[in-house]
Design a protein around this motif. Structure first.
Motif, short mmCIF file in Angstrom:
data_model
loop_
_atom_site.label_atom_id
_atom_site.label_comp_id
_atom_site.label_asym_id
_atom_site.label_seq_id
_atom_site.Cartn_x
_atom_site.Cartn_y
_atom_site.Cartn_z
N GLY A 63 23.87 18.20 48.18
CA GLY A 63 23.30 19.54 48.17
C GLY A 63 24.08 20.53 49.01
O GLY A 63 24.28 21.68 48.61
N LEU A 64 24.54 20.10 50.20
CA LEU A 64 25.34 20.99 51.04
C LEU A 64 26.61 21.42 50.31
O LEU A 64 26.99 22.60 50.32
N ALA A 65 27.27 20.46 49.67
CA ALA A 65 28.48 20.79 48.91
C ALA A 65 28.15 21.65 47.70
O ALA A 65 28.90 22.58 47.36
N ALA A 66 27.02 21.37 47.04
CA ALA A 66 26.64 22.10 45.83
C ALA A 66 26.30 23.56 46.15
O ALA A 66 26.57 24.45 45.34
N ILE A 67 25.70 23.81 47.30
CA ILE A 67 25.40 25.19 47.69
C ILE A 67 26.68 26.01 47.76
O ILE A 67 26.77 27.13 47.24
N GLY A 68 27.70 25.45 48.42
CA GLY A 68 28.97 26.16 48.54
C GLY A 68 29.61 26.43 47.19
O GLY A 68 30.11 27.53 46.93
N LEU A 69 29.60 25.43 46.32
CA LEU A 69 30.19 25.60 44.99
C LEU A 69 29.43 26.63 44.18
O LEU A 69 30.02 27.46 43.49
N SER A 70 28.10 26.59 44.26
CA SER A 70 27.29 27.55 43.53
C SER A 70 27.49 28.97 44.04
O SER A 70 27.54 29.93 43.27
N MET A 71 27.62 29.13 45.36
CA MET A 71 27.86 30.45 45.93
C MET A 71 29.20 31.01 45.47
O MET A 71 29.32 32.19 45.13
N THR A 72 30.21 30.15 45.45
CA THR A 72 31.54 30.59 45.00
C THR A 72 31.48 31.08 43.57
O THR A 72 32.05 32.12 43.23
N TYR A 73 30.76 30.34 42.74
CA TYR A 73 30.67 30.75 41.34
C TYR A 73 29.88 32.05 41.19
O TYR A 73 30.27 32.94 40.42
N SER A 74 28.76 32.14 41.89
CA SER A 74 27.90 33.31 41.70
C SER A 74 28.57 34.61 42.17
O SER A 74 28.30 35.67 41.62
N ILE A 75 29.44 34.52 43.18
CA ILE A 75 30.11 35.72 43.69
C ILE A 75 31.45 35.96 43.02
O ILE A 75 31.78 37.09 42.62
N LEU A 76 32.25 34.90 42.85
CA LEU A 76 33.62 35.05 42.35
C LEU A 76 33.77 34.70 40.87
O LEU A 76 34.84 34.93 40.27
N ARG A 77 32.75 34.07 40.29
CA ARG A 77 32.71 33.77 38.85
C ARG A 77 33.84 32.83 38.40
O ARG A 77 34.50 33.08 37.40
N PHE A 78 34.06 31.77 39.15
CA PHE A 78 34.96 30.73 38.65
C PHE A 78 34.58 29.40 39.27
O PHE A 78 34.01 29.34 40.37
N ALA A 79 34.89 28.33 38.55
CA ALA A 79 34.61 26.97 39.02
C ALA A 79 35.75 26.52 39.92
O ALA A 79 36.87 26.35 39.47
N ASN A 80 35.46 26.35 41.20
CA ASN A 80 36.48 26.04 42.19
C ASN A 80 36.69 24.54 42.29
O ASN A 80 35.95 23.84 42.99
N PHE A 81 37.73 24.03 41.65
CA PHE A 81 38.01 22.61 41.69
C PHE A 81 38.63 22.17 43.02
O PHE A 81 38.80 20.98 43.26
N ALA A 82 38.98 23.12 43.87
CA ALA A 82 39.47 22.78 45.20
C ALA A 82 38.33 22.52 46.16
O ALA A 82 38.55 22.11 47.30
N HIS A 83 37.11 22.74 45.72
CA HIS A 83 35.95 22.58 46.60
C HIS A 83 35.82 21.14 47.08
O HIS A 83 35.44 20.90 48.23
N GLY A 84 36.13 20.18 46.22
CA GLY A 84 36.05 18.79 46.63
C GLY A 84 37.00 18.47 47.77
O GLY A 84 36.66 17.70 48.69
N GLU A 85 38.18 19.08 47.73
CA GLU A 85 39.15 18.81 48.80
C GLU A 85 38.73 19.45 50.12
O GLU A 85 39.18 19.02 51.19
N LEU A 86 37.89 20.48 50.06
CA LEU A 86 37.36 21.05 51.30
C LEU A 86 36.46 20.03 52.00
O LEU A 86 36.40 20.00 53.24
#
Length: 367
Positions: A63-86
């Motif tokens: 959930g912690l990781a999913a919140i960050g990914l969802s926020m990135t998408y909702s603001i920047l409108r792209f699926a960030n595949f680098a999120h896992g490496e963070l």
């Protein structure tokens, strides 16, 4: 879904809906079998409670990781595949700091700096657990968040800021390249070897709960994750920054017209999302004891599954999806081996997408 639409789907299903009904039937049968096992004693209540507890623990770091990914998408409108490496950055950076502090006098500096890559700073010898080294663990989790934020902001300034108007596909491809670069930089520094970096924690056996046993690292993970989730909720609902983020998520152009600094919001989004990802990576290692350069890459699929289940762009949907994914991959161990349990989560995701393509929260694209 209205009654007429439901009746139409039942009487004249498409091929996808027919497949969905078959999946529903299979899940219903498994539910009946689970009830039979629990009531007849084939599945002890303590074992079932432990599976549910493990599901909740897993759902919190997902959930912690999913919140960050969802926020990135909702603001920047792209699926960030680098999120896992963070997540991986947070795990390695945070535990490096924890080792440097907790292992003073117990191992050489170089061995601690490289997280026992040479076998000279083993977790047991350093007492690397929440009981023996609480200060090092706490400083490590703070370092994981701070250092991951700095890496994410540097990546945004060097790459993503120049591609703001390039479109989602371009940003997605760029994020894949960044993910690979981060992964192999970490591999060069820390080697590709998996290793244990956390000592065993004492177990708590609550006689008044239907759980076999709980270790203190799991309790630490749960407490830390809940505090962060509540903090994010309060930030989004009751602060000026949170309201600006929600406004920009709803309508970026309108937000700019009303005087909201979009770059400030984007920077805050990267910072919050990366910080949560870094902490998630650190806590995963605390729970599982093992660290590897594949940590974030392998978890990314489950994070995407949680976000899609809840409705991509919805933070609360991401949390709900994470809870479903976490419990599913653990309860499914009753029927399938552990190396296949992630299939259960993806099967459930497919089922939700067949009948509710926008996710459980209806594809709400707001923070």
């Amino acid at each position: 879904m209205n009654v007429s639409r439901l009746r139409e789907r039942v009487l004249n299903p498409t091929a996808q809906e027919l497949f969905g009904f078959l999946l529903l039937a299979g899940i219903a049968l498994l539910g009946v079998d689970l009830l039979r096992r629990v009531t007849t004693g084939d599945l002890p209540a303590s074992q079932f409670g432990s599976l549910l507890w493990n599901g909740i623990v897993d759902s919190l770091y997902i959930g912690l990781a999913a919140i960050g990914l969802s926020m990135t998408y909702s603001i920047l409108r792209f699926a960030n595949f680098a999120h896992g490496e963070l997540l991986t950055v947070g795990a390695f950076s945070g535990w490096t700091v924890a080792y440097l502090i907790g292992g003073i006098g117990a191992a050489e500096f170089g061995s601690r700096l490289l997280l026992d890559a040479d076998g000279g700073a083993q977790a047991g010898a350093l007492g690397m657990d929440v009981v023996a080294s609480p200060l090092a663990i706490v400083i490590g989790v703070i370092a994981a968040a701070v250092l991951t934020v700095l890496v994410a902001l540097a990546i945004d300034r060097a790459v993503f800021k120049k591609l703001r108007d390039a479109g989602g596909i371009t940003l997605l491809i760029a994020s894949v390249g960044i993910a690979l670069a981060l992964r192999y930089v970490i591999a060069i520094v820390y080697t590709q070897d998996s290793r244990g970096v956390v000592a065993s924690a004492p177990f708590w056996e609550p006689a008044w709960l239907p759980i076999e046993r709980v270790n203190l690292h799991e309790l630490t993970l749960v407490a830390s994750a809940l505090v962060l989730i509540v903090a994010v909720h309060l930030l989004l609902q009751y602060t000026k920054l949170g309201k600006s983020m929600r406004a920009m998520s709803d309508n970026r152009d309108l937000a700019m017209v009303t005087g909201i600094s979009t770059e400030r919001v984007i920077t805050a989004t990267w910072a919050i999302g990366a910080g949560l990802a870094g902490v998630a990576g650190y806590l995963i290692v605390l729970d599982q004891s093992q660290i590897t350069i594949n940590l974030g890459w392998f978890l990314l699929l489950l994070v995407f599954a949680a976000v899609i289940l809840g409705g991509i762009g919805s933070i609360y949907g991401a949390l709900a999806g994470s809870l479903i994914v976490g419990i599913t991959i653990n309860v499914s161990l009753i029927w399938i081996p552990s190396d296949l349990n992630e299939v259960a989560a993806f099967t459930l995701m497919i089922l939700v997408l067949i009948f509710k393509p926008d996710g459980l929260f209806g594809g709400v694209e707001t923070a």
